[in-house]
Design a protein around this motif. Structure first.
Motif, PDB file in Angstrom:
ATOM      1  N   ASN A  78       0.660  -1.201   0.046  1.00 13.53           N
ATOM      2  CA  ASN A  78       0.086  -0.102   0.065  1.00 13.53           C
ATOM      3  C   ASN A  78       0.777   1.275  -0.094  1.00 13.53           C
ATOM      4  N   THR A  79       2.097   1.047   0.230  1.00 18.57           N
ATOM      5  CA  THR A  79       3.028   2.311   0.397  1.00 18.57           C
ATOM      6  C   THR A  79       2.881   3.077  -0.901  1.00 18.57           C
ATOM      7  N   CYS A  80       2.561   4.451  -1.140  1.00 15.85           N
ATOM      8  CA  CYS A  80       2.597   5.053  -2.376  1.00 15.85           C
ATOM      9  C   CYS A  80       3.538   6.375  -2.153  1.00 15.85           C
ATOM     10  N   ILE A  81       3.645   6.898  -3.456  1.00 14.82           N
ATOM     11  CA  ILE A  81       4.577   8.394  -3.686  1.00 14.82           C
ATOM     12  C   ILE A  81       3.660   8.961  -4.264  1.00 14.82           C
ATOM     13  N   VAL A  99       4.091   8.226   1.690  1.00 13.89           N
ATOM     14  CA  VAL A  99       3.060   7.803   2.711  1.00 13.89           C
ATOM     15  C   VAL A  99       2.578   6.165   2.530  1.00 13.89           C
ATOM     16  N   ASP A 100       2.223   5.984   3.924  1.00 19.91           N
ATOM     17  CA  ASP A 100       1.889   4.424   3.960  1.00 19.91           C
ATOM     18  C   ASP A 100       0.783   3.818   3.168  1.00 19.91           C
ATOM     19  N   SER A 101      -0.218   4.858   3.062  1.00 20.03           N
ATOM     20  CA  SER A 101      -1.435   4.410   1.974  1.00 20.03           C
ATOM     21  C   SER A 101      -2.277   5.574   1.637  1.00 20.03           C
ATOM     22  N   VAL A 102      -2.770   5.412   0.464  1.00 23.72           N
ATOM     23  CA  VAL A 102      -3.714   6.632  -0.115  1.00 23.72           C
ATOM     24  C   VAL A 102      -5.008   6.078   0.326  1.00 23.72           C
ATOM     25  N   LYS A 103      -5.912   7.036   0.857  1.00 21.35           N
ATOM     26  CA  LYS A 103      -7.325   6.378   1.115  1.00 21.35           C
ATOM     27  C   LYS A 103      -8.137   6.772   0.264  1.00 21.35           C
ATOM     28  N   GLU A 104      -8.446   8.213  -0.344  1.00 22.07           N
ATOM     29  CA  GLU A 104      -9.586   8.489  -0.938  1.00 22.07           C
ATOM     30  C   GLU A 104      -9.558  10.256  -1.278  1.00 22.07           C
ATOM     31  N   VAL A 105     -10.272  10.491  -2.359  1.00 19.71           N
ATOM     32  CA  VAL A 105     -10.557  11.884  -2.485  1.00 19.71           C
ATOM     33  C   VAL A 105     -11.871  12.250  -1.862  1.00 19.71           C
ATOM     34  N   MET A 106     -11.716  13.394  -1.048  1.00 17.53           N
ATOM     35  CA  MET A 106     -13.034  13.757  -0.124  1.00 17.53           C
ATOM     36  C   MET A 106     -12.960  15.068  -0.452  1.00 17.53           C
ATOM     37  N   GLU A 107     -14.204  15.798  -0.194  1.00 14.62           N
ATOM     38  CA  GLU A 107     -14.688  17.011  -0.602  1.00 14.62           C
ATOM     39  C   GLU A 107     -15.003  17.736   0.773  1.00 14.62           C
ATOM     40  N   LEU A 108     -14.584  18.815   1.072  1.00  8.39           N
ATOM     41  CA  LEU A 108     -14.759  19.310   2.447  1.00  8.39           C
ATOM     42  C   LEU A 108     -15.415  20.804   2.145  1.00  8.39           C
ATOM     43  N   ASP A 109     -16.443  21.113   2.502  1.00 11.49           N
ATOM     44  CA  ASP A 109     -17.199  22.428   2.817  1.00 11.49           C
ATOM     45  C   ASP A 109     -16.420  23.211   3.768  1.00 11.49           C
ATOM     46  N   PRO A 110     -16.198  24.713   3.259  1.00  9.63           N
ATOM     47  CA  PRO A 110     -15.491  25.517   4.422  1.00  9.63           C
ATOM     48  C   PRO A 110     -16.064  25.388   5.697  1.00  9.63           C
ATOM     49  N   ASN A 111     -17.200  25.017   6.107  1.00  3.33           N
ATOM     50  CA  ASN A 111     -17.810  24.688   7.417  1.00  3.33           C
ATOM     51  C   ASN A 111     -17.372  23.625   8.072  1.00  3.33           C
ATOM     52  N   GLN A 112     -16.674  22.744   7.280  1.00  2.08           N
ATOM     53  CA  GLN A 112     -16.240  21.548   7.862  1.00  2.08           C
ATOM     54  C   GLN A 112     -14.855  21.772   8.176  1.00  2.08           C
ATOM     55  N   ILE A 113     -14.288  22.784   8.027  1.00  2.00           N
ATOM     56  CA  ILE A 113     -12.728  22.963   8.155  1.00  2.00           C
ATOM     57  C   ILE A 113     -12.557  24.217   9.245  1.00  2.00           C
ATOM     58  N   GLU A 114     -11.543  23.450  10.375  1.00  2.00           N
ATOM     59  CA  GLU A 114     -11.400  24.668  11.352  1.00  2.00           C
ATOM     60  C   GLU A 114      -9.827  24.883  11.399  1.00  2.00           C
ATOM     61  N   PRO A 115      -9.517  26.042  11.912  1.00  2.00           N
ATOM     62  CA  PRO A 115      -8.255  26.513  11.948  1.00  2.00           C
ATOM     63  C   PRO A 115      -7.400  25.528  12.575  1.00  2.00           C
ATOM     64  N   ALA A 116      -5.887  25.553  12.305  1.00  2.00           N
ATOM     65  CA  ALA A 116      -5.191  24.604  12.970  1.00  2.00           C
ATOM     66  C   ALA A 116      -5.130  24.957  14.374  1.00  2.00           C
ATOM     67  N   PRO A 117      -4.809  24.093  15.141  1.00  2.00           N
ATOM     68  CA  PRO A 117      -4.888  24.397  16.735  1.00  2.00           C
ATOM     69  C   PRO A 117      -3.550  25.096  17.259  1.00  2.00           C
ATOM     70  N   ARG A 118      -3.500  26.083  17.962  1.00  2.00           N
ATOM     71  CA  ARG A 118      -2.327  26.612  18.294  1.00  2.00           C
ATOM     72  C   ARG A 118      -1.826  25.468  19.279  1.00  2.00           C
ATOM     73  N   ILE A 119      -0.469  25.189  19.058  1.00  2.00           N
ATOM     74  CA  ILE A 119      -0.017  23.890  20.002  1.00  2.00           C
ATOM     75  C   ILE A 119       1.301  24.464  20.609  1.00  2.00           C
ATOM     76  N   GLY A 120       1.569  25.831  20.980  1.00  2.00           N
ATOM     77  CA  GLY A 120       2.577  26.282  21.641  1.00  2.00           C
ATOM     78  C   GLY A 120       3.872  26.704  20.893  1.00  2.00           C
ATOM     79  N   THR A 121       4.669  27.403  21.337  1.00  2.00           N
ATOM     80  CA  THR A 121       5.930  27.955  20.477  1.00  2.00           C
ATOM     81  C   THR A 121       6.943  26.862  20.435  1.00  2.00           C
ATOM     82  N   GLY A 122       6.770  25.719  20.880  1.00  2.00           N
ATOM     83  CA  GLY A 122       8.114  24.767  20.742  1.00  2.00           C
ATOM     84  C   GLY A 122       7.931  23.673  19.544  1.00  2.00           C
TER      85      GLY A 122
END
Length: 174
Positions: A78-81, A99-122
């Motif tokens: 399943n390993t792919c480039i 990558v280990d494997s490719v899963k699928e092509v998916m569609e996301l509506d803007p309201n299904q996407i949240e900003p990346a969480p803030r994980i600190g400065t380190g």
């Protein structure tokens, strides 16, 4: 609250690294290849597997597990480039991401996407574009243009050009 820059439904290619699901905007992907042997280049970063010949162009291949400091894994059927375009400073570089494997092509509506969480400065997480939600599972959306520092990208470009054929760089026409 949706992330800036996404106002319409967007397609993403999803893939696995360990048990995590990641995704890349489909517009950044050139193609998906079955894993094949990679020519190793000495004195390159640990996350760089080597280079492949893609229709006469040398393409550097990076192991996203190593880039993300995940444990090493044996290659499977399943390993792919995933061949992606990385744009920095008006220059496009073609890179293969293992990558280990490719899963699928998916569609996301803007309201299904949240900003990346803030994980600190380190921890460096500026390459996380956002968090998509598919059912009860989160999908980590990657910003491929920020995945590598300018210095890392230069090393990848140099490795491709030192392997004996033309480096896979294309001027950005935009």
């Amino acid at each position: 609250m949706p992330i800036a820059g996404l106002t319409t439904v967007t397609q993403f290619l999803t893939f696995h690294l360990e048990q995590e699901v990641f995704a890349i905007d489909i517009s950044k992907i050139k193609e998906v290849l079955e894993y094949s042997d990679v020519t190793k280049i000495p004195r390159t970063p640990d996350f760089m597997c080597g280079v492949i010949n893609l229709r006469g162009s040398v393409v550097p291949v990076v192991d996203l597990r190593a880039k993300f400091a995940m444990p090493h894994s044996e290659k499977t059927v399943n390993t792919c480039i995933i061949i992606i375009d990385v744009i920095q400073e008006d220059e496009t570089t073609v890179i293969g991401a293992m990558v280990d494997s490719v899963k699928e092509v998916m569609e996301l509506d803007p309201n299904q996407i949240e900003p990346a969480p803030r994980i600190g400065t380190g921890l460096r997480s500026d390459f996380v574009r956002g968090m998509g939600k598919q059912g009860q599972q989160f999908v980590i959306l990657l910003d491929t243009d920020r995945l590598f520092s300018h210095e890392e990208l230069s090393v990848l470009q140099d490795a491709g050009s030192k392997s004996g054929t033309k480096s896979p760089q294309v001027e950005n026409a935009a």
